[in-house]
Write a protein that holds these residues in place. Structure first.
Motif, PDB file in Angstrom:
ATOM      1  N   LYS A   1       0.815  -1.214   0.000  1.00 37.36           N
ATOM      2  CA  LYS A   1       0.000   0.000   0.000  1.00 37.36           C
ATOM      3  C   LYS A   1       0.854   1.272   0.000  1.00 37.36           C
ATOM      4  N   ALA A   2       2.131   1.175   0.306  1.00 38.83           N
ATOM      5  CA  ALA A   2       3.000   2.355   0.240  1.00 38.83           C
ATOM      6  C   ALA A   2       3.057   2.890  -1.198  1.00 38.83           C
ATOM      7  N   ALA A   3       3.080   1.986  -2.164  1.00 40.62           N
ATOM      8  CA  ALA A   3       3.081   2.408  -3.568  1.00 40.62           C
ATOM      9  C   ALA A   3       1.754   3.083  -3.911  1.00 40.62           C
ATOM     10  N   LEU A   4       0.653   2.559  -3.391  1.00 34.63           N
ATOM     11  CA  LEU A   4      -0.657   3.178  -3.622  1.00 34.63           C
ATOM     12  C   LEU A   4      -0.718   4.563  -2.982  1.00 34.63           C
ATOM     13  N   ARG A   5      -0.152   4.684  -1.778  1.00 31.55           N
ATOM     14  CA  ARG A   5      -0.166   5.985  -1.071  1.00 31.55           C
ATOM     15  C   ARG A   5       0.623   7.046  -1.830  1.00 31.55           C
ATOM     16  N   ARG A   6       1.712   6.631  -2.513  1.00 25.03           N
ATOM     17  CA  ARG A   6       2.496   7.622  -3.264  1.00 25.03           C
ATOM     18  C   ARG A   6       1.616   8.357  -4.273  1.00 25.03           C
ATOM     19  N   LEU A   7       0.716   7.626  -4.935  1.00 27.77           N
ATOM     20  CA  LEU A   7      -0.179   8.264  -5.896  1.00 27.77           C
ATOM     21  C   LEU A   7      -1.344   8.953  -5.196  1.00 27.77           C
TER      22      LEU A   7
ATOM     23  N   VAL B   1      -2.176   9.649  -1.991  1.00 31.74           N
ATOM     24  CA  VAL B   1      -1.968  10.617  -0.907  1.00 31.74           C
ATOM     25  C   VAL B   1      -0.960  11.680  -1.322  1.00 31.74           C
ATOM     26  N   ASP B   2       0.244  11.254  -1.729  1.00 31.00           N
ATOM     27  CA  ASP B   2       1.311  12.211  -2.028  1.00 31.00           C
ATOM     28  C   ASP B   2       1.033  13.037  -3.280  1.00 31.00           C
ATOM     29  N   VAL B   3       0.508  12.423  -4.332  1.00 29.08           N
ATOM     30  CA  VAL B   3       0.295  13.127  -5.597  1.00 29.08           C
ATOM     31  C   VAL B   3      -1.113  13.712  -5.694  1.00 29.08           C
ATOM     32  N   LEU B   4      -2.135  12.874  -5.425  1.00 27.63           N
ATOM     33  CA  LEU B   4      -3.511  13.335  -5.596  1.00 27.63           C
ATOM     34  C   LEU B   4      -4.055  14.092  -4.382  1.00 27.63           C
ATOM     35  N   GLY B   5      -3.381  13.961  -3.242  1.00 28.29           N
ATOM     36  CA  GLY B   5      -3.719  14.786  -2.082  1.00 28.29           C
ATOM     37  C   GLY B   5      -4.829  14.285  -1.185  1.00 28.29           C
ATOM     38  N   LEU B   6      -5.196  13.004  -1.287  1.00 29.53           N
ATOM     39  CA  LEU B   6      -6.208  12.490  -0.375  1.00 29.53           C
ATOM     40  C   LEU B   6      -5.658  12.445   1.034  1.00 29.53           C
ATOM     41  N   GLU B   7      -6.548  12.561   2.008  1.00 26.02           N
ATOM     42  CA  GLU B   7      -6.167  12.515   3.414  1.00 26.02           C
ATOM     43  C   GLU B   7      -6.392  11.106   3.949  1.00 26.02           C
TER      44      GLU B   7
ATOM     45  N   CYS C   1      -8.754   6.499   3.115  1.00 22.88           N
ATOM     46  CA  CYS C   1      -8.525   7.882   2.701  1.00 22.88           C
ATOM     47  C   CYS C   1      -9.867   8.510   2.347  1.00 22.88           C
ATOM     48  N   ALA C   2      -9.879   9.825   2.168  1.00 21.64           N
ATOM     49  CA  ALA C   2     -11.137  10.498   1.866  1.00 21.64           C
ATOM     50  C   ALA C   2     -10.963  11.593   0.833  1.00 21.64           C
ATOM     51  N   ILE C   3     -12.031  11.751   0.030  1.00 21.98           N
ATOM     52  CA  ILE C   3     -12.199  12.875  -0.888  1.00 21.98           C
ATOM     53  C   ILE C   3     -13.499  13.545  -0.460  1.00 21.98           C
ATOM     54  N   GLY C   4     -13.503  14.854  -0.332  1.00 23.41           N
ATOM     55  CA  GLY C   4     -14.720  15.564   0.042  1.00 23.41           C
ATOM     56  C   GLY C   4     -14.992  15.467   1.524  1.00 23.41           C
ATOM     57  N   SER C   5     -16.193  15.935   1.921  1.00 21.86           N
ATOM     58  CA  SER C   5     -16.545  15.935   3.333  1.00 21.86           C
ATOM     59  C   SER C   5     -18.039  15.756   3.508  1.00 21.86           C
ATOM     60  N   GLY C   6     -18.428  15.501   4.754  1.00 24.21           N
ATOM     61  CA  GLY C   6     -19.834  15.332   5.082  1.00 24.21           C
ATOM     62  C   GLY C   6     -20.459  14.214   4.270  1.00 24.21           C
ATOM     63  N   PRO C   7     -21.728  14.376   3.904  1.00 23.62           N
ATOM     64  CA  PRO C   7     -22.409  13.315   3.167  1.00 23.62           C
ATOM     65  C   PRO C   7     -21.854  13.105   1.756  1.00 23.62           C
ATOM     66  N   HIS C   8     -21.046  14.055   1.285  1.00 20.24           N
ATOM     67  CA  HIS C   8     -20.468  13.935  -0.058  1.00 20.24           C
ATOM     68  C   HIS C   8     -19.073  13.305  -0.040  1.00 20.24           C
ATOM     69  N   LYS C   9     -18.611  12.933   1.153  1.00 15.23           N
ATOM     70  CA  LYS C   9     -17.296  12.296   1.270  1.00 15.23           C
ATOM     71  C   LYS C   9     -17.316  10.925   0.614  1.00 15.23           C
TER      72      LYS C   9
END
Length: 164
Positions: free
Chosen positions: A27-33, A35-41, A58-66
């Motif tokens: 998953k470290a390779a997945l995180r590089r894209l 989290v590190d590149v696309l900016g997901l938290e 990880c998450a994109i967006g917030s609240g009910p749209h997350k």
């Protein structure tokens, strides 16, 4: 009765995408894209020996749209389930009434994976539509594992108004 023939009102609604789950050997390779590149938290981590998974949620967006993006690697690459052998492991869909959805879908020929309705990694009730059909249940994910996720009330309200 076929689910696609329009007979009978469905006692549930699919509201939107809850998650996508991506598997790999590391998953470290997945995180590089993601989290590190696309900016997901990264919001949390889930480890389960029963499910043979170590996943970063990880998450994109917030609240009910997350939307969750789960980055998964196996605890043991030799054991099942092999979360790393299908890069797009599964897609999760919000549903407004999971028990009614499962009951209706089962009665209409949808094949579910073993395990029934249970608590998922994010704390919501979940179950999975099997990726492969069989003679008894001719409707399945056609190669894709699909997770149905019970939407909490705020998601039902926010996404249900969009006419889902």
């Amino acid at each position: 009765m076929s689910a696609s023939n329009g007979q009978g009102a469905k006692p549930y609604r699919i509201l939107g995408i809850q998650q996508i789950a991506i598997g790999g050997p590391d998953k470290a390779a997945l995180r590089r894209l993601w989290v590190d590149v696309l900016g997901l938290e990264v919001t949390s981590n889930f480890v389960s020996e029963r499910e043979n998974v170590d996943e970063d949620i990880c998450a994109i967006g917030s609240g009910p749209h997350k939307v969750e993006v789960d980055l998964m690697q196996p605890l043991d690459p030799e054991k099942k389930p092999a979360v790393h052998t299908t890069p797009l492991n599964h897609v999760g869909l919000w549903v407004d009434d999971l028990p009614k959805a499962v009951e209706w879908m089962t009665a209409n020929g949808v094949r579910f994976a073993p395990g029934g309705i249970r608590k998922g990694a994010a704390g919501y009730d979940i179950c999975f539509i099997h990726p492969k059909s069989n003679d008894e249940f001719p409707i399945a994910g056609e190669g894709v594992l699909i997770e149905l996720v019970q939407a909490p009330e705020e998601v039902v309200k926010a996404l249900g108004e969009a006419g889902g």
